[in-house]
Design a protein around this motif. Structure first.
Motif, PDB file in Angstrom:
ATOM      1  N   ALA A  43      -9.109 -10.134   2.429  1.00 18.99           N
ATOM      2  CA  ALA A  43      -9.110  -8.580   2.018  1.00 18.99           C
ATOM      3  C   ALA A  43      -9.192  -8.652   0.432  1.00 18.99           C
ATOM      4  O   ALA A  43      -9.685  -7.856  -0.078  1.00 18.99           O
ATOM      5  CB  ALA A  43      -7.731  -8.041   2.580  1.00 18.99           C
ATOM      6  N   ARG A  44      -8.618  -9.438  -0.059  1.00 18.18           N
ATOM      7  CA  ARG A  44      -8.639  -9.354  -1.632  1.00 18.18           C
ATOM      8  C   ARG A  44      -9.879  -9.704  -2.183  1.00 18.18           C
ATOM      9  O   ARG A  44     -10.434  -8.839  -3.136  1.00 18.18           O
ATOM     10  CB  ARG A  44      -7.451 -10.340  -2.226  1.00 18.18           C
ATOM     11  N   ASP A  45     -10.636 -10.779  -1.490  1.00 23.01           N
ATOM     12  CA  ASP A  45     -12.038 -11.042  -1.916  1.00 23.01           C
ATOM     13  C   ASP A  45     -13.032  -9.719  -1.462  1.00 23.01           C
ATOM     14  O   ASP A  45     -13.811  -9.458  -2.506  1.00 23.01           O
ATOM     15  CB  ASP A  45     -12.416 -12.278  -1.103  1.00 23.01           C
TER      16      ASP A  45
ATOM     17  N   ASN B 203      -3.048  -0.824   2.276  1.00 22.12           N
ATOM     18  CA  ASN B 203      -3.187  -1.313   0.765  1.00 22.12           C
ATOM     19  C   ASN B 203      -3.513  -0.572  -0.244  1.00 22.12           C
ATOM     20  O   ASN B 203      -4.622   0.260  -0.212  1.00 22.12           O
ATOM     21  CB  ASN B 203      -4.316  -2.706   0.662  1.00 22.12           C
ATOM     22  N   PRO B 204      -2.626   0.016  -1.051  1.00 20.81           N
ATOM     23  CA  PRO B 204      -2.737   1.056  -2.026  1.00 20.81           C
ATOM     24  C   PRO B 204      -3.838   0.928  -2.924  1.00 20.81           C
ATOM     25  O   PRO B 204      -4.754   1.753  -3.183  1.00 20.81           O
ATOM     26  CB  PRO B 204      -1.583   1.339  -2.502  1.00 20.81           C
ATOM     27  N   THR B 205      -4.184  -0.250  -3.388  1.00 20.83           N
ATOM     28  CA  THR B 205      -5.056  -0.595  -4.218  1.00 20.83           C
ATOM     29  C   THR B 205      -6.637  -0.291  -3.801  1.00 20.83           C
ATOM     30  O   THR B 205      -7.487   0.325  -4.459  1.00 20.83           O
ATOM     31  CB  THR B 205      -5.040  -2.055  -4.914  1.00 20.83           C
ATOM     32  N   THR B 206      -6.751  -0.858  -2.454  1.00 25.42           N
ATOM     33  CA  THR B 206      -7.934  -0.849  -2.109  1.00 25.42           C
ATOM     34  C   THR B 206      -8.462   0.537  -1.632  1.00 25.42           C
ATOM     35  O   THR B 206      -9.322   1.163  -1.831  1.00 25.42           O
ATOM     36  CB  THR B 206      -8.046  -1.730  -0.561  1.00 25.42           C
TER      37      THR B 206
ATOM     38  N   SER C  53      -3.207   6.434  -0.673  1.00 26.88           N
ATOM     39  CA  SER C  53      -2.658   5.219  -1.499  1.00 26.88           C
ATOM     40  C   SER C  53      -1.439   5.465  -2.108  1.00 26.88           C
ATOM     41  O   SER C  53      -0.465   4.466  -2.166  1.00 26.88           O
ATOM     42  CB  SER C  53      -3.797   5.011  -2.696  1.00 26.88           C
ATOM     43  N   TYR C  54      -1.282   6.545  -2.809  1.00 28.94           N
ATOM     44  CA  TYR C  54       0.059   6.981  -3.394  1.00 28.94           C
ATOM     45  C   TYR C  54       1.231   6.937  -2.449  1.00 28.94           C
ATOM     46  O   TYR C  54       2.263   6.606  -2.804  1.00 28.94           O
ATOM     47  CB  TYR C  54      -0.262   8.401  -4.133  1.00 28.94           C
ATOM     48  N   LYS C  55       1.051   7.570  -1.425  1.00 25.64           N
ATOM     49  CA  LYS C  55       2.054   7.882  -0.291  1.00 25.64           C
ATOM     50  C   LYS C  55       2.386   6.180   0.225  1.00 25.64           C
ATOM     51  O   LYS C  55       3.672   6.201   0.329  1.00 25.64           O
ATOM     52  CB  LYS C  55       1.348   8.565   0.934  1.00 25.64           C
ATOM     53  N   LEU C  56       1.460   5.490   0.585  1.00 24.66           N
ATOM     54  CA  LEU C  56       1.914   4.116   0.834  1.00 24.66           C
ATOM     55  C   LEU C  56       2.556   3.101   0.057  1.00 24.66           C
ATOM     56  O   LEU C  56       3.256   2.416   0.316  1.00 24.66           O
ATOM     57  CB  LEU C  56       0.480   3.450   1.369  1.00 24.66           C
ATOM     58  N   SER C  57       2.176   3.730  -1.563  1.00 19.11           N
ATOM     59  CA  SER C  57       3.231   2.881  -2.515  1.00 19.11           C
ATOM     60  C   SER C  57       4.316   3.536  -2.600  1.00 19.11           C
ATOM     61  O   SER C  57       4.864   3.272  -3.992  1.00 19.11           O
ATOM     62  CB  SER C  57       2.216   3.154  -3.854  1.00 19.11           C
TER      63      SER C  57
END
Length: 165
Positions: free
Chosen positions: A4-6, A37-40, A64-68
């Motif tokens: 996922a990161r890649d 993943n908030p970043t993705t 993203s903001y909610k998940l973080s």
């Protein structure tokens, strides 16, 4: 998840080269592996923003903001930017106020002030926008690209007309 990161990194690289469609595919594949993943999610929101798809950019930034737990402030700053372009200035001001009250990272704070000023200009809150621009100038001159943002805001201020009450 390394895969996922890649995929997220691949999406970033594709997007930096202007290939948003392929970047979106990479981000969505990364989200299949890590759906929370908030970043993705934020990166996908930024792509949608660059494609002028503000409704979807808002959707991804909000998720993203909610998940973080409202800690991934760059998603909120970008959310405010998207609100500006759909003329929901109050929402942009509200979210940047929250970031300004809770963030500590200098780059994030400078972006929050820039986007709050932008939304104030959109709403014709000229006095508030000018206050933010002066604050940015005094406190964030060493932040990368801030001179561009100051000039852009100053140019937009020329069209700001404060409504008298």
């Amino acid at each position: 998840n390394n895969k996922a990161r890649d995929l997220n990194e691949k999406g970033i690289e594709l997007s930096r080269n202007g290939n948003y469609k392929e970047g979106n595919v990479a981000f969505l594949r990364a989200l299949e592996l890590e759906p929370n993943n908030p970043t993705t999610l934020s990166n996908l929101g930024l792509n949608k923003y660059f494609e002028d798809d503000y409704d979807n950019s808002i959707k991804y930034f909000q998720e993203s903001y909610k998940l973080s737990d409202s800690t991934y402030h760059i998603a909120a700053v970008n959310l405010a930017m998207s609100y500006f372009y759909i003329e929901e200035y109050d929402k942009g001001i509200e979210i940047t106020n929250y970031v300004i009250e809770h963030a500590v990272n200098k780059n994030t704070l400078s972006s929050a002030y820039v986007n709050r000023a932008l939304n104030h200009i959109g709403k014709n809150n000229c006095k508030e926008a000018k206050t933010d621009i002066i604050y940015i100038y005094k406190n964030y001159r060493d932040v990368e690209n801030i001179e561009y943002h100051i000039k852009d805001l100053a140019e937009k201020m020329k069209n700001c007309v404060q409504q008298r009450v």
